[in-house]
Design a protein around this motif. Structure first.
Motif, short mmCIF file in Angstrom:
data_model
loop_
_atom_site.label_atom_id
_atom_site.label_comp_id
_atom_site.label_asym_id
_atom_site.label_seq_id
_atom_site.Cartn_x
_atom_site.Cartn_y
_atom_site.Cartn_z
N LYS A 83 10.00 4.84 -12.13
CA LYS A 83 9.08 6.04 -12.39
C LYS A 83 8.14 5.68 -13.38
O LYS A 83 6.97 6.06 -13.47
CB LYS A 83 9.94 7.02 -12.64
N GLN A 84 8.63 5.16 -14.63
CA GLN A 84 7.81 4.74 -15.59
C GLN A 84 6.62 3.62 -15.15
O GLN A 84 5.44 3.87 -15.42
CB GLN A 84 8.57 4.36 -16.89
N LEU A 85 7.00 2.95 -14.60
CA LEU A 85 6.09 1.64 -14.01
C LEU A 85 5.08 2.27 -13.17
O LEU A 85 3.96 1.95 -13.20
CB LEU A 85 6.85 0.57 -13.45
N ALA A 86 5.48 2.83 -12.21
CA ALA A 86 4.55 3.57 -11.13
C ALA A 86 3.42 4.30 -11.83
O ALA A 86 2.22 4.38 -11.69
CB ALA A 86 5.32 4.47 -10.26
N ALA A 87 4.03 5.01 -12.85
CA ALA A 87 2.68 6.13 -13.66
C ALA A 87 1.92 5.29 -14.33
O ALA A 87 0.75 5.49 -14.14
CB ALA A 87 3.59 7.05 -14.44
N PHE A 88 2.55 4.12 -14.87
CA PHE A 88 1.63 3.13 -15.76
C PHE A 88 0.64 2.66 -14.72
O PHE A 88 -0.69 2.61 -15.07
CB PHE A 88 2.49 2.27 -16.48
N LEU A 89 1.01 2.06 -13.60
CA LEU A 89 0.20 1.39 -12.69
C LEU A 89 -0.84 2.17 -12.03
O LEU A 89 -1.86 1.84 -11.65
CB LEU A 89 1.16 0.51 -11.45
N ASP A 90 -0.28 3.43 -11.63
CA ASP A 90 -0.94 4.38 -11.21
C ASP A 90 -2.42 4.96 -11.93
O ASP A 90 -3.25 5.33 -11.45
CB ASP A 90 -0.54 5.98 -10.66
N ASP A 91 -2.05 4.78 -13.47
CA ASP A 91 -3.33 5.11 -14.11
C ASP A 91 -4.42 3.94 -14.41
O ASP A 91 -5.43 3.99 -15.04
CB ASP A 91 -2.75 5.20 -15.52
N GLU A 92 -3.65 2.70 -14.02
CA GLU A 92 -4.99 1.46 -14.10
C GLU A 92 -5.94 1.57 -13.33
O GLU A 92 -6.20 2.24 -12.21
CB GLU A 92 -4.36 0.20 -13.79
N GLU A 111 0.87 -1.09 -0.04
CA GLU A 111 -0.09 0.00 0.11
C GLU A 111 0.87 1.20 -0.03
O GLU A 111 2.05 1.18 0.41
CB GLU A 111 -0.96 -0.05 1.32
N GLY A 112 0.34 2.41 -0.52
CA GLY A 112 1.07 3.53 -0.40
C GLY A 112 1.59 4.05 -1.95
O GLY A 112 1.23 3.45 -2.97
N ASP A 113 2.78 5.00 -1.93
CA ASP A 113 2.95 5.51 -2.95
C ASP A 113 3.72 4.51 -3.96
O ASP A 113 4.39 3.60 -3.57
CB ASP A 113 3.98 6.64 -2.69
N PRO A 114 3.21 4.37 -5.19
CA PRO A 114 3.70 3.36 -6.15
C PRO A 114 4.93 3.43 -6.33
O PRO A 114 5.74 2.33 -6.36
CB PRO A 114 2.89 3.67 -7.24
N VAL A 115 5.74 4.53 -6.37
CA VAL A 115 7.07 4.72 -6.47
C VAL A 115 7.70 4.05 -5.41
O VAL A 115 8.63 3.31 -5.58
CB VAL A 115 7.53 6.07 -6.73
N GLU A 116 7.53 4.36 -4.19
CA GLU A 116 7.99 3.69 -2.93
C GLU A 116 7.77 2.40 -2.95
O GLU A 116 8.88 1.59 -2.45
CB GLU A 116 7.55 4.54 -1.75
N VAL A 117 6.60 1.65 -3.09
CA VAL A 117 6.51 0.27 -3.26
C VAL A 117 7.24 -0.43 -4.11
O VAL A 117 8.23 -1.35 -3.95
CB VAL A 117 4.91 0.05 -3.47
N LEU A 118 7.40 0.31 -5.37
CA LEU A 118 8.32 -0.24 -6.35
C LEU A 118 9.74 -0.63 -6.15
O LEU A 118 10.35 -1.33 -6.16
CB LEU A 118 8.03 0.26 -7.74
#
Length: 86
Positions: free
Chosen positions: A77-86, A15-22
């Motif tokens: 950063k790219q993967l977090a942006a992609f996953l955040d848009d799902e 849970e939490g910020d996708p960048v930090e999780v990744l």
């Protein structure tokens, strides 16, 4: 005998910020202290076997994540942006 998928052994708070999780999952998978969010996974030492393990872990939060998504979005950063848009 086929190689087994290497799944990071730690228990993750997904849970939490996708960048930090990744970053947390990739640090464990790559056995490194730091993961630059702009660095490519393969530049950091990722292999296809490591990617399979990471995808396995991340599907707990993002069940539609595919291996090809890692190749299409090869930085945290790219993967977090992609996953955040799902």
């Amino acid at each position: 005998m086929a190689d087994r998928i290497q799944v990071p052994e730690a228990v993750f708070d997904l849970e939490g910020d996708p960048v930090e999780v990744l970053q947390t999952v990739w640090k464990e998978a790559l056995d490194v202290v730091e993961v630059d969010p702009d660095a490519g996974f393969f530049d950091l030492g990722a292999t296809s076997v490591i990617i399979l393990g990471v995808v396995h872990v991340l599907r707990e939060r993002w069940p539609h994540l595919r291996v090809v998504d890692i190749f299409s979005h090869p930085t945290v950063k790219q993967l977090a942006a992609f996953l955040d848009d799902e």
